[in-house]
Design an enzyme around this catalytic site. Structure first.
Site, mmCIF file in Angstrom:
data_model
loop_
_atom_site.group_PDB
_atom_site.id
_atom_site.type_symbol
_atom_site.label_atom_id
_atom_site.label_comp_id
_atom_site.label_asym_id
_atom_site.label_seq_id
_atom_site.Cartn_x
_atom_site.Cartn_y
_atom_site.Cartn_z
ATOM 1 N N ASP A 1 57.059 24.514 21.076
ATOM 2 C CA ASP A 1 57.198 24.141 22.479
ATOM 3 C C ASP A 1 57.722 22.722 22.655
ATOM 4 O OD1 ASP A 1 54.871 22.811 21.608
ATOM 5 O OD2 ASP A 1 53.565 24.309 22.515
ATOM 6 N N ASN B 1 40.883 26.114 26.131
ATOM 7 C CA ASN B 1 40.887 27.333 26.952
ATOM 8 C C ASN B 1 41.499 28.523 26.222
ATOM 9 O OD1 ASN B 1 43.595 26.676 26.969
ATOM 10 N ND2 ASN B 1 43.802 26.548 29.198
ATOM 11 N N HIS C 1 44.515 28.576 24.739
ATOM 12 C CA HIS C 1 45.975 28.701 24.785
ATOM 13 C C HIS C 1 46.592 28.463 23.412
ATOM 14 C CE1 HIS C 1 46.313 24.179 25.703
ATOM 15 N NE2 HIS C 1 47.119 24.350 24.675
ATOM 16 N N GLU D 1 49.436 29.890 28.440
ATOM 17 C CA GLU D 1 48.175 29.621 29.116
ATOM 18 C C GLU D 1 47.463 30.924 29.506
ATOM 19 O OE1 GLU D 1 46.996 26.711 29.342
ATOM 20 O OE2 GLU D 1 48.534 25.204 29.721
#
EC number: 3.5.99.6
Length: 241
Positions: free
Chosen positions: A67, A136, A138, A143
Site C-alpha cells: 500500500d 481492528n 485490517h 479496513e
C-alpha cells in the site's frame, strides 16, 4: 494456519527474517510481498544484517508493497516509498527497478490500480507475502467493512486507523484520509503468507484471526482460508489465544 509464539519482538523479527531468507536462498528470483508499519522494521534490520554478512543475495528478488498513502509525495518521510528505502532497500543489493510500490500521486488512480495488478500477474505472482495487522484486524489498508475490494483499489481510511497512524505525523489532521491498497483476493493468491504481530494491543485481532469467524469485519480472519499461512507473534500478541 501455523502459529509461532516468540518470547519478544526481537525474537519474532529474527524468526521472520530466517523464513524470508530461506525463501530467497531456495528461490533467488523470489517475488516478495512487503509490508510497512512499525512491526516489520526489526525483520528488515535482521535481513540487512544477513546481507552484510554475505548470507543472502537480493539481486534477483522482485518486491511488491501492499500500500501507499494517496496524495502523499514519495519523498515525504511518512510515505511508504521513503519507509522502504530507509528501512530496507538502501541496506541491501535489491535493484530499484525490481521494487514496486503503488503510486500515491497517480493522476488516474483506477489505471494505477489496474497496472499494479498487471505487474504482479506478469511477475508470476507473489511467492511469499509479509503482512502486519492493525488492532481492528485490517490487512494492508483493507479496513473492516460489510464487503471488501478484491484487487488493488483506493480506500477510505477508518478513524481508528487514522488515529493509530497519527504517531508518524505531526497531528491526526495531517494523516491522509485515503490510500491505495492491494486487495484481499490478491493477497490470498500469494503462495505463502507470513503475518507478524507484536504487543498486547494486537492480541484481540490475533485471537479473531486465529479462532474467530471468517468475516470481512475482521479482514485478517480471511487468512483462515489460505493453506500456507504462518503467524509469527510475540507473547503479548498471543496473550488471548
Amino acid at each position: 494456519m501455523r502459529v509461532l509464539i516468540e518470547e519478544n519482538y526481537r525474537e519474532m523479527s529474527k524468526k521472520a527474517a530466517l523464513l524470508v531468507a530461506s525463501q530467497v536462498i531456495l528461490k533467488p528470483d523470489s517475488v516478495l510481498g512487503l509490508a510497512t508499519g512499525s512491526t516489520p522494521i526489526g525483520m528488515y534490520q535482521e535481513l540487512a544484517e544477513m546481507y552484510k554478512e554475505g548470507e543472502i543475495d537480493f539481486s534477483e528478488v522482485t518486491t511488491f508493497n501492499l500500500d501507499e498513502y494517496y496524495n502523499l509525495p514519495p519523498e515525504a518521510p511518512q510515505s511508504y516509498h521513503y519507509y522502504m528505502k530507509e528501512n530496507f532497500f538502501k541496506h541491501v543489493n535489491i535493484h530499484p527497478a525490481r521494487t514496486h510500490i503503488p503510486d500515491g500521486m497517480a493522476g488516474d488512480v483506477e489505471a494505477e490500480c489496474q497496472d499494479y495488478e498487471e505487474k504482479i500477474r506478469r511477475s508470476g505472482g507473489i511467492d511469499l507475502q509479509i503482512l502486519g495487522i492493525g488492532p481492528n484486524g485490517h490487512i494492508g489498508f483493507n479496513e473492516p467493512d460489510e464487503r471488501l475490494n478484491v484487487t488493488t483499489h483506493l480506500v477510505d481510511l477508518t478513524e481508528e486507523t487514522i488515529q493509530a497512524n497519527s504517531r508518524f505525523f505531526d497531528s491526526p489532521d495531517d494523516v491522509p484520509r485515503k490510500a491505495i491498497s492491494v486487495g484481499m483476493a490478491t493477497i490470498l493468491k500469494a503462495r505463502r503468507i507470513i503475518l507478524l504481530a507484536s504487543g498486547r494491543n494486537k492480541a484481540r485481532a490475533i485471537k479473531e484471526t486465529v479462532s474467530g469467524y471468517v468475516s470481512t469485519k475482521v479482514p485478517a480472519s480471511l487468512l483462515q482460508t489460505h493453506p500456507e499461512v504462518t503467524l509469527i507473534i510475540d507473547k503479548e500478541a498471543a496473550s488471548l489465544l
